[in-house]
Design an enzyme around this catalytic site. Structure first.
Site, mmCIF file in Angstrom:
data_model
loop_
_atom_site.group_PDB
_atom_site.id
_atom_site.type_symbol
_atom_site.label_atom_id
_atom_site.label_comp_id
_atom_site.label_asym_id
_atom_site.label_seq_id
_atom_site.Cartn_x
_atom_site.Cartn_y
_atom_site.Cartn_z
ATOM 1 N N SER A 10 10.781 25.095 -11.405
ATOM 2 C CA SER A 10 9.775 25.993 -11.988
ATOM 3 C C SER A 10 9.828 25.893 -13.505
ATOM 4 O O SER A 10 10.835 26.240 -14.130
ATOM 5 C CB SER A 10 10.053 27.442 -11.571
ATOM 6 O OG SER A 10 9.285 28.313 -12.386
ATOM 7 N N ASP A 37 3.978 28.741 -12.588
ATOM 8 C CA ASP A 37 3.783 30.182 -12.389
ATOM 9 C C ASP A 37 2.676 30.703 -13.295
ATOM 10 O O ASP A 37 2.786 30.655 -14.522
ATOM 11 C CB ASP A 37 5.087 30.925 -12.715
ATOM 12 C CG ASP A 37 6.144 30.687 -11.660
ATOM 13 O OD1 ASP A 37 5.875 30.991 -10.486
ATOM 14 O OD2 ASP A 37 7.226 30.178 -12.007
ATOM 15 N N MET A 70 0.037 34.573 -9.635
ATOM 16 C CA MET A 70 0.425 35.992 -9.640
ATOM 17 C C MET A 70 -0.613 36.721 -10.481
ATOM 18 O O MET A 70 -0.338 37.192 -11.587
ATOM 19 C CB MET A 70 1.837 36.141 -10.220
ATOM 20 C CG MET A 70 2.915 35.676 -9.257
ATOM 21 S SD MET A 70 4.483 35.336 -10.087
ATOM 22 C CE MET A 70 4.151 33.664 -10.628
ATOM 23 N N MET A 139 8.966 35.554 -1.899
ATOM 24 C CA MET A 139 9.573 35.961 -3.167
ATOM 25 C C MET A 139 10.934 36.588 -2.886
ATOM 26 O O MET A 139 11.018 37.577 -2.158
ATOM 27 C CB MET A 139 8.690 36.980 -3.891
ATOM 28 C CG MET A 139 7.399 36.437 -4.484
ATOM 29 S SD MET A 139 7.594 35.003 -5.576
ATOM 30 C CE MET A 139 8.760 35.607 -6.794
ATOM 31 N N ASP A 177 11.426 31.561 -3.639
ATOM 32 C CA ASP A 177 11.215 31.592 -5.089
ATOM 33 C C ASP A 177 11.920 32.799 -5.693
ATOM 34 O O ASP A 177 11.533 33.944 -5.439
ATOM 35 C CB ASP A 177 9.702 31.662 -5.334
ATOM 36 C CG ASP A 177 9.319 31.564 -6.803
ATOM 37 O OD1 ASP A 177 10.216 31.369 -7.640
ATOM 38 O OD2 ASP A 177 8.115 31.670 -7.091
HETATM 39 C C1 DX5 Z 1 9.013 34.542 -10.827
HETATM 40 C C2 DX5 Z 1 8.483 33.170 -10.562
HETATM 41 C C3 DX5 Z 1 9.508 32.145 -10.303
HETATM 42 C C4 DX5 Z 1 10.513 31.935 -11.402
HETATM 43 C C5 DX5 Z 1 11.820 31.666 -10.725
HETATM 44 O O1 DX5 Z 1 7.998 35.454 -10.724
HETATM 45 O O2 DX5 Z 1 7.596 33.171 -9.453
HETATM 46 O O3 DX5 Z 1 8.914 30.903 -9.930
HETATM 47 O O4 DX5 Z 1 10.215 30.867 -12.261
HETATM 48 O O5 DX5 Z 1 12.799 31.605 -11.690
HETATM 49 P P1 DX5 Z 1 14.361 31.588 -11.339
HETATM 50 O O6 DX5 Z 1 14.594 30.393 -10.458
HETATM 51 O O7 DX5 Z 1 14.992 31.489 -12.676
HETATM 52 O O8 DX5 Z 1 14.656 32.875 -10.616
HETATM 53 ZN ZN ZN Z 2 6.877 31.180 -8.722
#
Ligand code: DX5
Ligand code: ZN
Length: 224
Positions: A10, A37, A70, A139, A177
């Site tokens: 990501s 994202d 999102m 999530m 994620d």
């Molecule tokens: C959070 C995002 C993720 C984020 C994850 O809302 O959807 O994709 O980048 O980051 P890490 O792996 O650092 O938790």
């Molecule tokens: Zn994400």
């Protein structure tokens, strides 16, 4: 069934001033997808990027782009993201009163459609859509920020979603994620996930290529 685990770094955790190099490093490490994202400051309390950035990334990598929306009212932007080069788009069940319509819209544009589900949203909310999606994005933190801690209850949720997909005869991916790292990857895969998103555990390290490889190796231990 043994399915290959896909690693999706990501870029939320990457250095945006050197994004091309960051993505190249993830690609050298064998990244299967690049996770992008998109946040609007309404559905989640943070802002990120839009279609122009996706278009720029598309030019510097051949790795498929996995776009996680999102945002409120994603229908307005789906077409723009597809034109910009998205290969798959996930939308949140919590944001959509007409989820089925949005999934059909994404699929009509000949890319993969995913439905994302927040930690507090019950698995039952996926029952009527499970047969129509290419992936379910679970999530494992509350969306909006990278670097949060994996919520342990996500593991049983992944199991329940895999059971729901099996019951519907669906081979959809389960993507996880939030807070994914080498310490929990095997358990997440053993629970039934086959796509691992990782921000901080890849781009928060000095060696994103090595971290991508390390995550794949760790995930391999969870493959049945
Ligand atoms: C959070 C995002 C993720 C984020 C994850 O809302 O959807 O994709 O980048 O980051 P890490 O792996 O650092 O938790
Ligand atoms: Zn994400």
């Amino acid at each position: 069934m043994t399915r290959p685990v896909l690693i999706a770094p990501s870029i939320l955790a990457a250095n945006f001033a050197a994004l091309g190099e960051e993505i190249a490093a993830a690609e050298r490490g064998g990244a299967d997808l690049i996770h992008v994202d998109i946040m609007d400051g309404h559905f989640v309390p943070n802002l990120t990027m839009g279609p122009p950035l996706v278009r720029s990334i598309r030019k510097v990598t051949r790795v498929p782009l996995d776009v996680h929306l999102m945002i409120e009212d994603p229908d307005r932007f789906v077409d723009d993201f597809v034109r910009a080069g998205a290969d798959m788009i996930s939308v949140h069940v919590e944001a959509l009163p007409h989820l089925h319509r949005t999934i059909q819209l994404i699929r009509s544009l000949k890319i993969k459609a995913g439905v994302a589900i927040n930690p507090a949203t019950p698995v039952g909310s996926l029952e009527e859509i499970a047969a129509d999606v290419d992936l379910v994005l679970v999530m494992s933190v509350n969306p909006g920020f990278g670097g949060q801690t994996f919520i342990p209850r996500s593991e049983s949720k992944i199991q329940a979603i895999r059971a729901l997909l099996d019951a519907r005869g669906s081979q959809a991916h389960i993507e996880v994620d939030g807070g994914v790292d080498t310490g929990n990857a095997a358990r997440i895969v053993a629970a039934g996930a086959d796509v691992l998103v990782a921000g901080n555990s890849i781009f928060g390290t000095p060696d994103p290529a090595g971290a991508t490889r390390a995550l794949r190796a760790a995930a391999g231990a969870g493959v049945a």
